[in-house]
Design a protein around this motif. Structure first.
Motif, PDB file in Angstrom:
ATOM      1  N   SER A 167      71.862  25.496  29.288  1.00 30.46           N
ATOM      2  CA  SER A 167      70.858  24.419  29.281  1.00 30.46           C
ATOM      3  C   SER A 167      69.475  24.986  29.591  1.00 30.46           C
ATOM      4  N   ARG A 168      69.438  26.050  30.381  1.00 30.35           N
ATOM      5  CA  ARG A 168      68.154  26.648  30.764  1.00 30.35           C
ATOM      6  C   ARG A 168      67.450  27.319  29.590  1.00 30.35           C
ATOM      7  N   ASN A 169      68.206  27.657  28.526  1.00 29.39           N
ATOM      8  CA  ASN A 169      67.573  28.286  27.351  1.00 29.39           C
ATOM      9  C   ASN A 169      66.494  27.380  26.769  1.00 29.39           C
ATOM     10  N   GLU A 170      66.673  26.061  26.942  1.00 28.85           N
ATOM     11  CA  GLU A 170      65.704  25.098  26.399  1.00 28.85           C
ATOM     12  C   GLU A 170      64.331  25.240  27.063  1.00 28.85           C
ATOM     13  N   LEU A 171      64.306  25.851  28.240  1.00 28.04           N
ATOM     14  CA  LEU A 171      63.046  26.003  28.978  1.00 28.04           C
ATOM     15  C   LEU A 171      62.290  27.273  28.570  1.00 28.04           C
ATOM     16  N   LEU A 172      62.935  28.119  27.759  1.00 25.80           N
ATOM     17  CA  LEU A 172      62.306  29.384  27.328  1.00 25.80           C
ATOM     18  C   LEU A 172      61.356  29.143  26.154  1.00 25.80           C
ATOM     19  N   THR A 173      60.272  29.909  26.103  1.00 30.95           N
ATOM     20  CA  THR A 173      59.425  29.881  24.910  1.00 30.95           C
ATOM     21  C   THR A 173      60.167  30.634  23.805  1.00 30.95           C
ATOM     22  N   GLU A 174      59.693  30.513  22.584  1.00 27.57           N
ATOM     23  CA  GLU A 174      60.355  31.179  21.462  1.00 27.57           C
ATOM     24  C   GLU A 174      60.396  32.696  21.685  1.00 27.57           C
ATOM     25  N   GLU A 175      59.281  33.227  22.199  1.00 28.72           N
ATOM     26  CA  GLU A 175      59.190  34.669  22.439  1.00 28.72           C
ATOM     27  C   GLU A 175      60.142  35.114  23.552  1.00 28.72           C
ATOM     28  N   GLN A 176      60.198  34.314  24.616  1.00 23.45           N
ATOM     29  CA  GLN A 176      61.115  34.629  25.721  1.00 23.45           C
ATOM     30  C   GLN A 176      62.570  34.604  25.233  1.00 23.45           C
ATOM     31  N   ARG A 177      62.872  33.616  24.427  1.00 28.26           N
ATOM     32  CA  ARG A 177      64.252  33.446  23.949  1.00 28.26           C
ATOM     33  C   ARG A 177      64.687  34.664  23.119  1.00 28.26           C
ATOM     34  N   LYS A 178      63.746  35.132  22.297  1.00 29.20           N
ATOM     35  CA  LYS A 178      64.025  36.294  21.450  1.00 29.20           C
ATOM     36  C   LYS A 178      64.309  37.524  22.327  1.00 29.20           C
ATOM     37  N   ASN A 179      63.479  37.713  23.349  1.00 29.95           N
ATOM     38  CA  ASN A 179      63.638  38.865  24.237  1.00 29.95           C
ATOM     39  C   ASN A 179      64.861  38.743  25.149  1.00 29.95           C
ATOM     40  N   ALA A 180      65.248  37.512  25.473  1.00 34.79           N
ATOM     41  CA  ALA A 180      66.415  37.295  26.346  1.00 34.79           C
ATOM     42  C   ALA A 180      67.708  37.782  25.696  1.00 34.79           C
ATOM     43  N   ALA A 181      67.702  37.937  24.361  1.00 35.42           N
ATOM     44  CA  ALA A 181      68.890  38.444  23.656  1.00 35.42           C
ATOM     45  C   ALA A 181      69.219  39.880  24.072  1.00 35.42           C
ATOM     46  N   VAL A 182      68.242  40.571  24.663  1.00 33.86           N
ATOM     47  CA  VAL A 182      68.464  41.948  25.155  1.00 33.86           C
ATOM     48  C   VAL A 182      69.573  41.954  26.228  1.00 33.86           C
ATOM     49  N   ILE A 183      69.717  40.848  26.955  1.00 36.11           N
ATOM     50  CA  ILE A 183      70.726  40.786  28.038  1.00 36.11           C
ATOM     51  C   ILE A 183      72.125  41.009  27.457  1.00 36.11           C
ATOM     52  N   SER A 184      72.488  40.189  26.458  1.00 34.36           N
ATOM     53  CA  SER A 184      73.837  40.318  25.891  1.00 34.36           C
ATOM     54  C   SER A 184      73.988  41.620  25.106  1.00 34.36           C
ATOM     55  N   GLU A 185      72.933  42.032  24.400  1.00 34.13           N
ATOM     56  CA  GLU A 185      72.982  43.315  23.657  1.00 34.13           C
ATOM     57  C   GLU A 185      73.358  44.452  24.608  1.00 34.13           C
ATOM     58  N   THR A 186      72.733  44.434  25.785  1.00 29.08           N
ATOM     59  CA  THR A 186      72.962  45.490  26.774  1.00 29.08           C
ATOM     60  C   THR A 186      74.390  45.430  27.319  1.00 29.08           C
ATOM     61  N   LEU A 187      74.875  44.221  27.577  1.00 30.62           N
ATOM     62  CA  LEU A 187      76.243  44.075  28.082  1.00 30.62           C
ATOM     63  C   LEU A 187      77.270  44.571  27.059  1.00 30.62           C
ATOM     64  N   PHE A 188      77.065  44.210  25.781  1.00 36.45           N
ATOM     65  CA  PHE A 188      78.002  44.650  24.737  1.00 36.45           C
ATOM     66  C   PHE A 188      78.018  46.188  24.629  1.00 36.45           C
ATOM     67  N   LYS A 189      76.829  46.772  24.722  1.00 39.18           N
ATOM     68  CA  LYS A 189      76.702  48.234  24.639  1.00 39.18           C
ATOM     69  C   LYS A 189      77.378  48.887  25.854  1.00 39.18           C
ATOM     70  N   ALA A 190      77.220  48.245  27.023  1.00 38.28           N
ATOM     71  CA  ALA A 190      77.825  48.776  28.257  1.00 38.28           C
ATOM     72  C   ALA A 190      79.342  48.854  28.112  1.00 38.28           C
ATOM     73  N   LYS A 191      79.905  47.849  27.458  1.00 33.38           N
ATOM     74  CA  LYS A 191      81.360  47.838  27.255  1.00 33.38           C
ATOM     75  C   LYS A 191      81.786  49.042  26.400  1.00 33.38           C
ATOM     76  N   GLU A 192      80.976  49.357  25.386  1.00 33.28           N
ATOM     77  CA  GLU A 192      81.274  50.514  24.521  1.00 33.28           C
ATOM     78  C   GLU A 192      81.166  51.836  25.298  1.00 33.28           C
ATOM     79  N   LEU A 193      80.252  51.864  26.280  1.00 32.46           N
ATOM     80  CA  LEU A 193      79.998  53.111  27.018  1.00 32.46           C
ATOM     81  C   LEU A 193      80.986  53.355  28.156  1.00 32.46           C
ATOM     82  N   LYS A 194      81.863  52.368  28.388  1.00 35.22           N
ATOM     83  CA  LYS A 194      82.776  52.437  29.543  1.00 35.22           C
ATOM     84  C   LYS A 194      83.497  53.782  29.652  1.00 35.22           C
ATOM     85  N   GLY A 195      84.005  54.305  28.518  1.00 33.66           N
ATOM     86  CA  GLY A 195      84.769  55.554  28.558  1.00 33.66           C
ATOM     87  C   GLY A 195      83.918  56.787  28.836  1.00 33.66           C
TER      88      GLY A 195
END
Length: 278
Positions: free
Chosen positions: A185-213
């Motif tokens: 629900s908090r995503n609605e409070l982000l500006t368009e630019e913030q929302r675009k940059n916030a995608a870095v959070i999940s990108e980083t988590l997905f990459k972290a999973k790949e780097l586990k080994g």
């Protein structure tokens, strides 16, 4: 689908519809999105009667400004719920949920001393207060919670056990926007630019999973924090890799538990959380 605002109306409607059949319940604070709707759809597929509550609970906000900012969009919420097959929408006011101040203090031990509990003192006590009250009002057979709020799910399960409540807690998968950003629900409070940059959070988590080994727990922890913080829009409050039951930090990958990386990040003034199972 019927909208009710008092406990009396709610219980009368449930009694009329359920007649001994199972009741599914999805507690929300409104500002609904497709993540919530996926919970409601799962509840509808498993129960003949489904109640969705919409209530911004004051006792779980340790920051009054955050409570004030939280989006309230009942009209839009009703439109989103209409096609789901949900039976009852319960939208009470604070006096209805708390006729008297709730002075109960829950003890969740180590569960509430880490991550969200550490950074938002009193938050989980407020969650337990409101969820236990709503359970008492609705008396559901099953209640549905999103895995995005991983620690909250552990707290609710623990509370159900402590209070010996006859309700099954059903965890449901994280639903993401096209960019990968976890729906909130908090995503609605982000500006368009913030929302675009916030995608870095999940990108980083997905990459972290790949780097586990390739990296140790500590190296992944440092790498995730540094990578997200490199983005000028983002500021990590915490990133921890914990076991999935007691949510205690793990030291190495060999420990016998499912490991979950949990993160809280400020994007401007908006606080976003996400997690990934390793």
């Amino acid at each position: 689908m019927k909208l009710v605002s008092t406990v009396q109306e709610l219980q009368s409607e449930i009694q009329h519809l359920a007649q001994g059949r199972t009741v599914g319940f999805v507690p929300t604070m409104g500002a609904l999105h497709q993540g919530h709707i996926s919970l409601v759809k799962q509840a509808v597929s498993e129960n003949p009667v489904v109640v969705v509550s919409i209530f911004v609970n004051p006792t779980q906000f340790n920051d009054p400004a955050d409570l004030e900012r939280y989006p309230r969009t009942l009209e839009n919420d009703m439109k989103l719920l209409e096609p789901t097959g949900c039976s009852i929408v319960f939208a009470p006011n604070a006096k209805e949920v708390y006729p008297e101040p709730d002075k109960r203090k829950f003890n969740f031990g180590k569960l509430e001393e880490v991550m969200e509990g550490k950074h938002r003192p009193g938050h989980f006590n407020g969650v337990a207060q409101v969820v236990s009250r709503l359970f008492d009002m609705v008396k559901p057979t099953k209640s549905y919670f999103g895995l995005k709020d991983f620690q909250q799910l552990a707290i609710v399960k623990n509370m159900v056990k402590q209070l010996q409540l006859p309700v099954e807690i059903v965890p449901c998968a994280i639903i993401r926007e096209e960019s990968g950003l976890a729906m909130s629900s908090r995503n609605e409070l982000l500006t368009e630019e913030q929302r675009k940059n916030a995608a870095v959070i999940s990108e980083t988590l997905f990459k972290a999973k790949e780097l586990k080994g390739q990296k140790s727990v500590q190296e992944i922890t440092d790498w995730v924090t540094e990578t997200i913080n490199k983005n000028p829009f983002l500021d990590v409050e915490y990133f921890e890799i914990v076991d999935d039951e007691q949510l205690q930090p793990v030291k190495n990958w060999d420990e016998k538990s499912t490991k979950v990386g949990c993160v809280a990040v400020f994007c401007g003034k908006i606080r976003l959380i996400d997690n990934i199972v390793f």
